[in-house]
Design a protein around this motif. Sequence first.
Motif, PDB file in Angstrom:
ATOM      1  N   HIS A  63     -50.878  26.418  43.057  1.00  0.00           N
ATOM      2  CA  HIS A  63     -50.225  25.696  41.966  1.00  0.00           C
ATOM      3  C   HIS A  63     -51.129  24.542  41.510  1.00  0.00           C
ATOM      4  CE1 HIS A  63     -47.227  23.340  39.773  1.00  0.00           C
ATOM      5  NE2 HIS A  63     -46.424  24.392  39.817  1.00  0.00           N
ATOM      6  N   TYR A  82     -44.726  23.412  46.671  1.00  0.00           N
ATOM      7  CA  TYR A  82     -45.703  24.070  45.804  1.00  0.00           C
ATOM      8  C   TYR A  82     -46.594  24.983  46.633  1.00  0.00           C
ATOM      9  CZ  TYR A  82     -44.484  20.633  42.204  1.00  0.00           C
ATOM     10  OH  TYR A  82     -43.808  19.871  41.284  1.00  0.00           O
ATOM     11  N   ASP A  83     -46.845  26.182  46.109  1.00  0.00           N
ATOM     12  CA  ASP A  83     -47.823  27.049  46.749  1.00  0.00           C
ATOM     13  C   ASP A  83     -49.224  26.475  46.545  1.00  0.00           C
ATOM     14  OD1 ASP A  83     -45.968  28.910  47.664  1.00  0.00           O
ATOM     15  OD2 ASP A  83     -46.031  30.077  45.803  1.00  0.00           O
ATOM     16  N   GLY A 119     -43.269  28.281  47.444  1.00  0.00           N
ATOM     17  CA  GLY A 119     -43.184  27.722  46.094  1.00  0.00           C
ATOM     18  C   GLY A 119     -42.202  28.477  45.216  1.00  0.00           C
TER      19      GLY A 119
END
Length: 517
Positions: free
Chosen positions: A91, A87-88, A501
Motif C-alpha cells: 500500500h 495496511y498491506d 489490509g
Amino acid sequence: MEKKIRTDSGIEIRPLYATPLPMNEMPGEFPFTRGIHASMYRDKLWTMRQYAGFSTAEESNKRYHYLLGQGVSGLSVAFDLPTQIGYDSDHAMAEGEVGKVGVAIDSLEDMEILFAGIELEKVSTSMTINATAFILLALYIALAKKQGADLQKISGTIQNDILKEYAARGTFIYPPQPSMRLITDIFDYCSREVPKWNTISISGYHIREAGANAVQELAFTLSNGKAYLKAAQAVGLDINVFAKRLSFFFNAHNHLFEEVAKFRAARNMWAHITKELGATDPKAQMLRFHTQTGGSTLTAQQPHNNIVRVAVQTLAATLGGTQSLHTNGYDEAISLPTEAAARIALRTQQIIGYESGIADTVDPLAGSYYVESLTKEVETRAWELISKIDAMGGSVSAIEQGFIQDEIAQSAYQYQQEIENGEKIIVGVNKFTVKEEPDTDVFRIDDSIRKVQSEKLENLRGRRDNKKVTSLLEAIAARAQTPENLMPLVVEAVENYCTLGEIADSLRNVWGEYRGI
C-alpha cells in the motif's frame, strides 16, 4: 513436603513474612496487594519474554529461534507500523515503514513463516497489536489449526487495548464505538473457542512512554480497564468468565520504590473495581500483568549505562510481583536491539531470577514503612484521578474530551523542564557527560523489505481463490452492520488468504476512520 530454601549462609527463608501494618492481607487472597499467588516465585519464576520482530517473517523467525535457544520462556511479537494500522506492505501508505519497528505480516503465509518450527501449543505468545488485533488473533488461530493444535490449550495474549491508542499512542483506525465492539467480539469468541487466551492486555506502558507519571499510568490504565468491563457487560458477557482473561501491561521506570508501590496498589485497586462491578470469582478479581522496562528511560548517550537502568527496572517489576517481563536492550535508544544486546537483557532477568534471592520469599518489601506508605499514597492519588474520569462518564468520554491527553502532555512537559533545569539528573545526559564517538554497531533494516513483501503479495493474489476472497470480504462488511460476532468470519477469511489490509479496508468502508480531536 515443601523444599527448604536457604541463603548462602544457611539461613532458612520463610515463604512469607508478616507485616504489622494494616495492609497485612495474605498473598493469593482478596485484594491481592501482596501477590495473586500464595507462593509467587517460590514455585515458578515469572515468564521471561523478549519483545522481538523486525523485517520479514523469515528474519524474525530466526531471532525467535535464537531467543528460545537462550532460554526465553515466552515469545513477544512486535509488528511494523503498516501491520498495526491495517495496511498491506504494498500500500502507498506503507512506504518507508515496512519491517522497520516490527515484523511485516500481510497474510497467513507470513504467519506460517514467522512461527515455522515453533509449536504454538507449546509456547505462550504475546502480540503487541491493537487496531488490527482481531485480524492477528485470527491469523494465529488459523495457524494453530493448520498445525493441528488443540485450541483449548493454546495460550498467549493480544494487547487489543484501543483506548490507550486514542489517548497516548495513535495507532487507531476506526472510531471508538466500533473499536470497542471488536474488543467485545474477541472477548465473546475466545471465551468459547480459545479459553486460555488473554483477550486484552490493558496497557499503561504506552501511557507512561507518552509522558505520564506513575500515578497517572495507574489511574488511566485502570479507568480504561473499567470501561472494557462495562462494555463487555453491556453486551451480556459474564464478568466472572471474561474478566479471568484480562491482563495488564505496565511500565517499569527507575524509581524502584514508587514502581513497586504502583504494582502493589494496582492489584488492590483492580480487585475492588471488579468486585464493585459484580465479580465474585477470585480469579476474575485478580490483576495479572506483564511488565516491560522503560523505553523512554534509555539514553543514546553512554548507552551501556542502560544495562544498569534495566537491571533496576527488572528489580522493580519482580519485587512488585509481575507475571511476565520483557527487558529492553541497552542499544534501543539508537536502533532495534542487536542479538548481543537482547542476550544481555535476557541475562539480566535470569541473574535476578536465579541468583539474587528475591524469588525466595513472597512480597519481599512488605512491611517496609516506606513501601507500605508509598503504596497507600499512590493508591489514594490514583483513586482521585479515577473519580474525575468517572464524573466525565468514564474513559471513552474523558478521551473524547481530551482530558487524559492533556494530563499526559502536562506531565511530559514538567518532566522535560526538570531535566533541562537540572532538577532531575539523568546520568550521561545532563550530568557526568563525556565526549563520545558515534556508535556504528547498530541494527538497521533495509528499505528493500517492502519490495520483498510486495512480491509475496502479488504471488499470493495470483494463486488464491479470489472469488471466495471477495465473497468473504463482502460478508465481513455486511456483518459489521449487525450485532453478530465478526470473529468467525475473520478467521475464515484469513484461512482463505484474505490479507490484513483487505480485511481492515472492508471495515473502513463501513465504519470510516477516526481522525482524533
